[in-house]
Write an enzyme that holds these catalytic residues in place. Structure first.
Site, PDB file in Angstrom:
ATOM      1  N   HIS A   1      42.307  54.322  38.568  1.00 32.95           N
ATOM      2  CA  HIS A   1      41.854  54.960  39.807  1.00 32.95           C
ATOM      3  C   HIS A   1      42.947  55.924  40.293  1.00 32.95           C
ATOM      4  CE1 HIS A   1      38.324  52.429  40.307  1.00 32.95           C
ATOM      5  NE2 HIS A   1      39.064  51.373  40.045  1.00 32.95           N
TER       6      HIS A   1
ATOM      7  N   HIS B   1      37.273  54.525  32.585  1.00 29.19           N
ATOM      8  CA  HIS B   1      37.191  53.158  32.068  1.00 29.19           C
ATOM      9  C   HIS B   1      37.131  53.218  30.549  1.00 29.19           C
ATOM     10  CE1 HIS B   1      34.223  50.311  30.220  1.00 29.19           C
ATOM     11  NE2 HIS B   1      35.055  49.423  30.723  1.00 29.19           N
TER      12      HIS B   1
ATOM     13  N   VAL C   1      37.593  47.989  24.352  1.00 29.30           N
ATOM     14  CA  VAL C   1      37.331  47.705  22.942  1.00 29.30           C
ATOM     15  C   VAL C   1      37.471  46.204  22.747  1.00 29.30           C
ATOM     16  CG1 VAL C   1      37.844  49.930  21.869  1.00 29.30           C
ATOM     17  CG2 VAL C   1      39.732  48.405  22.454  1.00 29.30           C
TER      18      VAL C   1
ATOM     19  N   GLY D   1      34.049  31.159  33.465  1.00 28.56           N
ATOM     20  CA  GLY D   1      35.239  30.552  34.051  1.00 28.56           C
ATOM     21  C   GLY D   1      36.490  31.351  33.812  1.00 28.56           C
TER      22      GLY D   1
ATOM     23  N   ARG E   1      39.468  34.372  34.330  1.00 30.32           N
ATOM     24  CA  ARG E   1      40.465  34.570  35.384  1.00 30.32           C
ATOM     25  C   ARG E   1      40.014  35.699  36.299  1.00 30.32           C
ATOM     26  NH1 ARG E   1      45.496  37.400  36.047  1.00 30.32           N
ATOM     27  NH2 ARG E   1      47.049  36.106  37.136  1.00 30.32           N
TER      28      ARG E   1
END
Length: 313
Positions: free
Chosen positions: A103, A113, A116, A265, A267
């Site tokens: 950004h 953005h 891979v 689940g 991070r």
């Protein structure tokens, strides 16, 4: 799970290192900080593995730049994966990848953005599915035809050894269709390349993944050099923050990677690093007719960028 993973992992960690070095040099005012993390096998969803999340904040060019490497595995797949691929229900899996979102400060320099990745699922010791995916896309707020054409020329060039124009057109179309905000009836930006589920020729598919990963800097850095110092004021900044809101909407509502990461689940800090540090929403905003802000709408639809000539700002 697969003897290909060490080679892919080495490529991806090297790619992360190379992109970080190049972006630090382009910014000239800040450096990435690294947050190395691991998941406890007894944690949520029995997710295992870890990664390296790197964030550059408050730079001369980039307000925030995030690039993460992860190598994670689990015993079951989340609903976002098995809904589209029911044959994966009950399979264990491993996914390794690099994902970035940058950004910039300057509203004339586009957000970008790239991703891979490689994924493999097994059941009872047998491979159920495995594939490569990735791509890169560009989200300008004040688009320049020179930048758009350069971005797509690089994309087309790196596709040449892998099917040439046919591959470029197919993966450009896939990008246009994937990065589309249905509730706004607009694309997230001017596209690029997007691919998933490449699995017919492992060596060739891995080579294409490397071409896309390595080609990202060739596509983006010339745009950084051209636009990072473009004069701008409060009006352009306000519009940049408003359009960043669209970026947030796509990532939270539609992006499969975000859904997969959160539902498995993963991070949260690393998954949500793609969000901008600042954004704004305004009810019923309509740009002034004929303004540079109104001009953006004509770019938020699928187009043949290398065959069309559009109006300059």
């Amino acid at each position: 799970m697969d003897d290909r993973f060490p080679t892919i992992r080495d490529y991806l960690t090297g790619l992360q290192d190379r992109i970080c070095s190049a972006i630090e040099a382009a910014d000239g005012g800040a450096r990435f900080i690294e947050d190395a993390w691991t998941r406890d096998p007894a944690g949520a969803g029995a997710l295992r593995g870890g990664g390296r999340t790197r964030i550059l904040r408050d730079g001369a060019v980039f307000e925030q730049a995030g690039i993460g490497f992860s190598d994670v595995s689990g015993d079951t797949l989340p609903p976002s994966a098995t809904a589209a691929r029911p044959e994966l229900a009950g399979a264990s899996w491993r996914a390794v990848g690099v994902s970035l979102v940058f950004h910039p400060r300057n509203p004339y320099l586009p957000t970008t953005h790239a991703n891979v990745r490689h994924f493999r699922a097994q059941r009872d010791g047998e491979t159920v599915a495995g594939w490569f995916g990735g791509g890169f896309d560009l989200t300008p707020f004040y688009p320049f035809d020179e930048d758009v054409r350069h971005w797509h020329r690089v994309a087309r060039t790196l596709c040449e050894p892998f099917g040439g124009q046919a591959r470029y057109e197919a993966h450009k179309r896939w990008c246009d269709e994937y990065f589309f905000l249905k509730h706004r009836n607009e694309t997230r930006g001017i596209g690029g390349l997007f691919f998933d589920d490449l699995h017919e020729d492992g060596e060739r598919d891995f080579a294409y993944l490397r071409a896309v990963g390595d080609g990202f800097l060739d596509a983006y850095l010339p745009i950084v050099a051209r636009r990072k110092d473009t004069p701008h004021g409060e009006r352009e900044r306000a519009f940049q923050l408003y359009r960043r809101g669209r970026y947030v909407e796509f990532n939270l509502v539609y992006d499969r990677g975000t859904h997969f990461g959160l539902q498995s689940g993963g991070r949260a800090e690393s998954i949500l690093m793609s969000l901008p540090p600042l954004a704004r929403w305004e009810y019923g905003f309509t740009p002034e007719p004929g303004s540079d802000e109104a001009r953006l709408a004509d770019y938020l639809r699928p187009r043949d960028w290398l065959g069309e000539v559009t109006s300059a700002p």
